[in-house]
Design an enzyme around this catalytic site. Sequence first.
Site, PDB file in Angstrom:
ATOM      1  N   LYS A  13       0.832  -1.210   0.000  1.00  0.00           N
ATOM      2  CA  LYS A  13       0.000   0.000   0.000  1.00  0.00           C
ATOM      3  C   LYS A  13       0.865   1.258   0.000  1.00  0.00           C
ATOM      4  CE  LYS A  13      -3.923  -2.049   2.534  1.00  0.00           C
ATOM      5  NZ  LYS A  13      -4.492  -2.241   3.880  1.00  0.00           N
ATOM      6  N   GLN A  36      -4.391  -1.327  10.016  1.00  0.00           N
ATOM      7  CA  GLN A  36      -4.265  -2.627   9.369  1.00  0.00           C
ATOM      8  C   GLN A  36      -4.886  -3.699  10.267  1.00  0.00           C
ATOM      9  OE1 GLN A  36      -3.087  -3.331   6.295  1.00  0.00           O
ATOM     10  NE2 GLN A  36      -3.560  -5.490   6.611  1.00  0.00           N
ATOM     11  N   ASP A  85     -10.798   4.163   4.996  1.00  0.00           N
ATOM     12  CA  ASP A  85     -10.964   2.718   4.843  1.00  0.00           C
ATOM     13  C   ASP A  85     -12.411   2.288   5.151  1.00  0.00           C
ATOM     14  OD1 ASP A  85      -9.873   0.202   4.208  1.00  0.00           O
ATOM     15  OD2 ASP A  85      -9.361  -0.245   6.285  1.00  0.00           O
TER      16      ASP A  85
END
Lengths: 282, 282
Positions: B54, B98, B121
Site C-alpha cells: 500500500k 491494518q 478505509d
Amino acid sequence: MSAELMNGTELAREIVDRSAERARILVAETGVRPCLATVIVGDDPASVTYVAMKRRRCAKAGIESRLVSLPEATTTAELVAVIRGLSDDPSVHGILLQHPVPGHIDERAAFEAIAPAKDVDGVTMWSFAAMAFGQADGFVSCTPGGIMRLLDAYGVDPAGKRAVVVGRSPILGKPMGMLLLARDATVTYCHSRTVDLSAEIAGADILVAAVGRPEFIKGADIKPGAVVIDAGYNPGNVGDVDAEGARERAGLLTPVPGGVGPMTIALLLEQTVVAAERSAQR
Amino acid sequence: MSAELMNGTELAREIVDRSAERARILVAETGVRPCLATVIVGDDPASVTYVAMKRRRCAKAGIESRLVSLPEATTTAELVAVIRGLSDDPSVHGILLQHPVPGHIDERAAFEAIAPAKDVDGVTMWSFAAMAFGQADGFVSCTPGGIMRLLDAYGVDPAGKRAVVVGRSPILGKPMGMLLLARDATVTYCHSRTVDLSAEIAGADILVAAVGRPEFIKGADIKPGAVVIDAGYNPGNVGDVDAEGARERAGLLTPVPGGVGPMTIALLLEQTVVAAERSAQR
C-alpha cells in the site's frame, strides 16, 4: 388452520410494569427519576395525539416526561440547537424527536444531535451501526426491538430461518434486518423495486411487513405456518398485511392493533429507564 | 458459455491515475499533499507485506504515507491514543488501521478512534451507517466500494436484481449488502447459519462471495448468466469461488487475482485524496 395471535398488548404491559418497578427502585436508591424529553415540530394532529399518548404512558410508569413543542417554521439549525441542549442536560435521560418532521427540516441532522447515550428511540447512525454490529451498549430502534422481544416471547428463534423484511426505512426496515441478521437469520430486504415480491414472501419463514401501505401483503403469498409480523399502522387500524388472509396461512401473526404498536412504546419506556440507570451509575 | 472476466487491475489503474492527477492539482493549488497514516500492530508477515505494498502505491500516486508500527503487546488504550493523535493531526488526511489486530485488542474501540472525516478505509460505525443511509459525505468500506465501481464499469445496474451476499463481516459483507440495497437491489445476507446456501445462490443475479474460505462457492450452484464477485483472497491466489466452475455458468466474473483486490487499494487511495481535498477546502 388459524394463526395464533401474538399478544403485544400483554407483553408490552409486562415490560412497562418491570420498567416502572426499575424506575421506582432507581428513584428510591439514587433520587434520579428517569426523564424522557420529547421534541415535536409543528402541530400535525396524528403526531400530537401520539405524543400525548406517550406522555400518559410515561406518567403511569413513573417516568418524567418533558415536552418541547416547536413551531412548524423551526429551522434545522434551531432544532439541532434544541436537541443538543437536551443532549447536554444531565436531568434528561432519553430524547425522542417525533417524526416525521416538516419537510424543510434535515431530519438526519436533527437525529444526529441526539447523544447516543440518550438515543432511546434508536434513530442515530451510531445506534444503527450498534444494532448491526451487535454492540451491547447501543439502544435499539424501538419498533424492530419490540418485534425481536415478541419473537422471543413466542419462542421463535430466528437462527437459520429465512427472514424477509419488506421495507427499508432507516428506523424500521433497515434496523429490523440487522437485528434479525445478528440473530443468525438469513435476511432478505425487499422494497418498492423488488421485482417478484410474491415469490420473496412465499419463501419467508419470518415475514416483517414495514411498508406503510394498507393490506399490501396478500394472505395468499404467505408461506403456510410462517411467522408474520405486521409493523404497519395505517388509518382505520389497518396493517400492512391482509389480516384475514394471513390468519388462514400464518402460524403466528401480530394483530393490528395490539401487536407491534404497544411493543414500540414499551421499548421506548424501558430504554429510557436503562439510560437513567446508566447515567446514575456514572 | 464462458464468463466475461471483470478486469479490476485495469479499472483500478484508471482510478489511481485519476487520483494521482487530483493529488498533483491539490499540491499545486493549495500546497497540501494527501497523507495516509497506516497503523500496524505486531509483525504478522502477511500484514507487513500488505502494508508495504500500500505504501508503494501511495508513493506512486503522489500520496504521502506515514507508517506507525506498534509492538504486538500494545494495549487497546495505547492504540486508541495513537489513533486519536492521528485524528487530531491536521497533516494527516486518512487513517488506516491494518487488520486484523492482535486478539487482545478491542478492534472496534480502535476503529472508533478514527475521525469520520479521515476514515478512508470506511471501518467506523459512522461510515457504516452513512453507507446504509446513503449519506454522501461518508467514505465507503474500500472492498465493497470497489465492487460497486466494478459493477458500474461493466454496466451492471443492481436495481431490481436479486443480490446475494455470502458473509456478514462489519467491513465486507454487511456494508456490501447496504451499498447494493441503496442501489435498489433485493438483498439477501447469507452466512454460516444459512440452511440451504445452494438454493440462495441459485437465485442470485448478483452474487458476492465474502467468506474467506477457498472455493467455498460451487460453480454448479451459480445461476446461469449471473454476475459473480469473488471478494475472497485465500493463500495461493485462490478465491472464495470455484473459478473453473463459475467461468462456465456466470455472465461476468471477477478473477482472483486481478478482480476485487486491486479495486480495494484504488478506493483507499482515491478516498485519501478526497479527504485531503475536503480538508483543504475547510
